[in-house]
Design an enzyme around this catalytic site. Structure first.
Site, PDB file in Angstrom:
ATOM      1  N   ILE A  24       0.818  -1.217   0.000  1.00 24.26           N
ATOM      2  CA  ILE A  24       0.000   0.000   0.000  1.00 24.26           C
ATOM      3  C   ILE A  24       0.847   1.259   0.000  1.00 24.26           C
ATOM      4  O   ILE A  24       0.322   2.365  -0.065  1.00 24.26           O
ATOM      5  CB  ILE A  24      -1.002   0.025   1.190  1.00 24.26           C
ATOM      6  CG1 ILE A  24      -0.290  -0.224   2.514  1.00 24.26           C
ATOM      7  CG2 ILE A  24      -2.107  -0.979   0.988  1.00 24.26           C
ATOM      8  CD1 ILE A  24      -1.204  -0.136   3.728  1.00 24.26           C
ATOM      9  N   LYS A  69       4.909  -2.356   8.139  1.00 21.31           N
ATOM     10  CA  LYS A  69       5.957  -1.548   7.528  1.00 21.31           C
ATOM     11  C   LYS A  69       7.201  -2.430   7.506  1.00 21.31           C
ATOM     12  O   LYS A  69       7.659  -2.886   8.549  1.00 21.31           O
ATOM     13  CB  LYS A  69       6.173  -0.314   8.408  1.00 21.31           C
ATOM     14  CG  LYS A  69       6.991   0.783   7.813  1.00 21.31           C
ATOM     15  CD  LYS A  69       6.725   2.051   8.625  1.00 21.31           C
ATOM     16  CE  LYS A  69       7.782   3.095   8.450  1.00 21.31           C
ATOM     17  NZ  LYS A  69       7.531   4.276   9.283  1.00 21.31           N
ATOM     18  N   ASP A 113       8.839  15.099  12.199  1.00 19.03           N
ATOM     19  CA  ASP A 113       8.572  14.896  10.765  1.00 19.03           C
ATOM     20  C   ASP A 113       7.072  14.930  10.507  1.00 19.03           C
ATOM     21  O   ASP A 113       6.537  14.094   9.776  1.00 19.03           O
ATOM     22  CB  ASP A 113       9.193  13.585  10.287  1.00 19.03           C
ATOM     23  CG  ASP A 113       9.267  13.504   8.763  1.00 19.03           C
ATOM     24  OD1 ASP A 113       9.141  14.556   8.104  1.00 19.03           O
ATOM     25  OD2 ASP A 113       9.447  12.395   8.231  1.00 19.03           O
TER      26      ASP A 113
END
Ligand SMILES: *[C@@H]1O[C@H](CO)[C@@H](O)[C@H](O)[C@H]1NC(C)=O
Length: 505
Positions: free
Chosen positions: A213, A234, A335
């Site tokens: 994805i 991940k 971030d």
């Protein structure tokens, strides 16, 4: 089912009995137990677990305290990996002394393999063993047929929805995720930092990957299935081991769990002989990132406030320090951007990608700076980060840099808000001032030298919600970090706005 009930009843009786009488003694394999003759005492249960690691069978025997036997009846600590009888909890002295076996691909010829405590099987057990799986298979078949139809219907329904304004309410109908419930129970009643490591490993190794994805500089993101629920995986390349470790470490910070921060499930490093696969398993959110979402849909005023408020909520929790033994350190994200925020089914945000985050140790006033040298995304860097005037020793300065980025994210959301039938197309912040993939130097010129910021159109003044959002943004963008709003302040302002706009959050 009946069998399960009986063992559940037995377990409950045992727990009650042992609590009333004396502590339960168990065999124990952890290093702390070496001092006490490889045994431990508990008010809960004895546990034995067997798994493969680096090609070897490992046996773990530990004590589980009573308060960790959650959820009742099916404690997470006592679950076996799907299809394997490799974890066993029991409630008599040294009952976890036995060696559990991980079944090989071809089952052993004699059924007395040693799963049962006695190792012998009666007629009833035999029948149960043969009829049980058959029955389960039928049930599974029925359930999957039903789910398939249900899914098709839900999918068709969604296809017909107006793209302009997705209403989320009907999506609440989707089935509950038991895994999330379990982890939530465990983390609120247990240590507060998630599943124990070997359970994480067991979970990770029974996930079936479905589709890719996303791709990033660290590796890939997959959708996977675990016990009938979706999870996001991940996968880091082996070069990125430090990023993997750091992110897993941050996610397992005590008390980090929050509805607006991506829910962490497990970390695993799987060695397949030639290379190491590094996995980070988390909740899965089918809408994907806020960036994807805003590209695809415009939002209503209510939707805008919900997204903005929930993002502020998540960031406020991340930033906040909670004192006490069950406390949490202040964390700065470093971030923050629309690609690192996910949109949940109920149209609220979950902050993700904590790989660059830093934690504050208030006792010594030090920061555990991430060991990797990556800095944030250039487009979202605060002016003081761009010109390197940021005080790296001062934790507050990282929080202020996060707030600047949050202001940019708010600008992205607010542009997509439908007010009086008007909304703008999606754009990244500074789209009109810097090229795509800008360099630090290009960003510095615009943000520090020319002191430019994304434009806040005049017509936003005519709508209360847009006016408030515009005001918040500007107060997030001050060149002086210390003058910016705090996440808590933004949260309060937006809560008030949602009350004024009569929005149920
Ligand atoms: C478990 O503990 C008992 C009592 O100390 C001991 O006799 C037994 O050998 C232990 N079993 C294992 C497998 O270590």
């Amino acid at each position: 089912m009946a069998n399960f009930r009986i063992s559940l009843a037995v377990a409950v009786v045992h727990v009650v009995l042992y609590r009333a009488c004396n502590a339960l003694r168990c065999n124990c394999t952890t290093t702390q137990c070496q001092k006490t003759g490889s045994q431990c005492e508990t008010d809960g249960a004895c546990m034995a677990s067997t798994f493969f690691s680096n090609g070897q069978e490992q046996h773990i025997r530990v004590c589980i305290t009573r308060d960790r036997l959650v959820p009742p009846g099916q404690p997470f600590y006592c679950l076996s990996a799907e299809g394997y009888l490799n974890t066993h909890c029991c409630y008599t002295d040294y009952c976890n002394s036995m060696d559990l076996k991980i079944p090989s691909v071809t089952p052993p010829p004699e059924l007395g393999g040693g799963y049962g405590p006695g190792g012998t099987w009666g007629l009833v057990e035999l029948v149960a063993v043969i009829a049980g799986p058959l029955f389960l298979l039928c049930v599974l078949l029925l359930v999957s047929v039903f789910l398939y139809h249900y899914h098709q219907r839900a999918y068709n329904h969604r296809q017909r929805l107006e793209v302009e304004d997705p209403s989320c309410e009907h999506l609440y109908l989707a089935k509950d995720r038991s895994l999330q419930d379990l982890i939530y129970n465990l983390s609120t009643s247990g240590s507060g930092s998630g599943l124990p490591l070997f359970v994480q490993r067991t979970v990770a190794r029974t996930i079936v990957l479905q589709e890719i994805i996303g791709k990033g500089r660290f590796g890939e993101v997959w959708r996977g299935r675990w016990r009938g629920g979706d999870v996001a995986v991940k996968i880091f390349s082996s070069r990125e081991e430090r990023s993997w470790f750091r992110e897993a470490e941050i996610y397992q910070t005590i008390m980090l769990r929050h509805e607006n921060i991506l829910g962490f499930i497990a970390a695993d490093n799987k060695d397949n002989g030639t290379w190491t696969q590094l996995w980070l398993v988390s909740d899965y959110h089918e809408y994907g990132s806020l960036f994807d979402y805003l590209n695809r849909y415009s939002v209503t005023t209510e939707g805008m406030i919900k997204l903005a408020l929930s993002a502020a909520n998540g960031l406020a929790h991340l930033h906040m320090e909670i004192l006490g033994t069950q406390g949490k350190p202040g964390i700065a994200h470093r971030d923050l951007k629309s690609k690192n925020i996910l949109v949940k089914k109920n149209c609220t945000c979950a902050i993700a990608d904590l790989g660059l985050a830093v934690r504050h140790d208030s006792a010594t006033d030090t920061i555990d700076i991430a060991p990797n040298q990556r800095v944030g995304t250039k487009r979202y860097m605060a002016p003081e980060v761009l010109d390197e005037t940021i005080n790296m020793k001062h934790f507050e300065s990282f929080k202020c840099a996060d707030i600047y980025a949050l202001g940019l994210v708010y600008w992205e959301i607010t542009r997509r808000c439908n007010s009086g039938g008007v909304h703008e197309e999606y754009q990244l912040p500074y789209f009109d001032l810097v090229p795509s993939d800008p360099s630090i130097e290009e960003m510095r010129k615009v943000v520090c030298d020319q002191k430019l910021r994304p434009s806040v159109p005049n017509w936003w003044q005519s709508y209360e919600a847009l006016r408030v959002m515009g005001k918040i943004m500007r107060e997030c963008w001050y060149a002086n970090g210390a003058a910016r709003l705090t996440a808590l302040r933004i949260k309060k302002t937006l809560s008030q706005l949602s009350i004024d706009e009569d929005i149920k959050i």
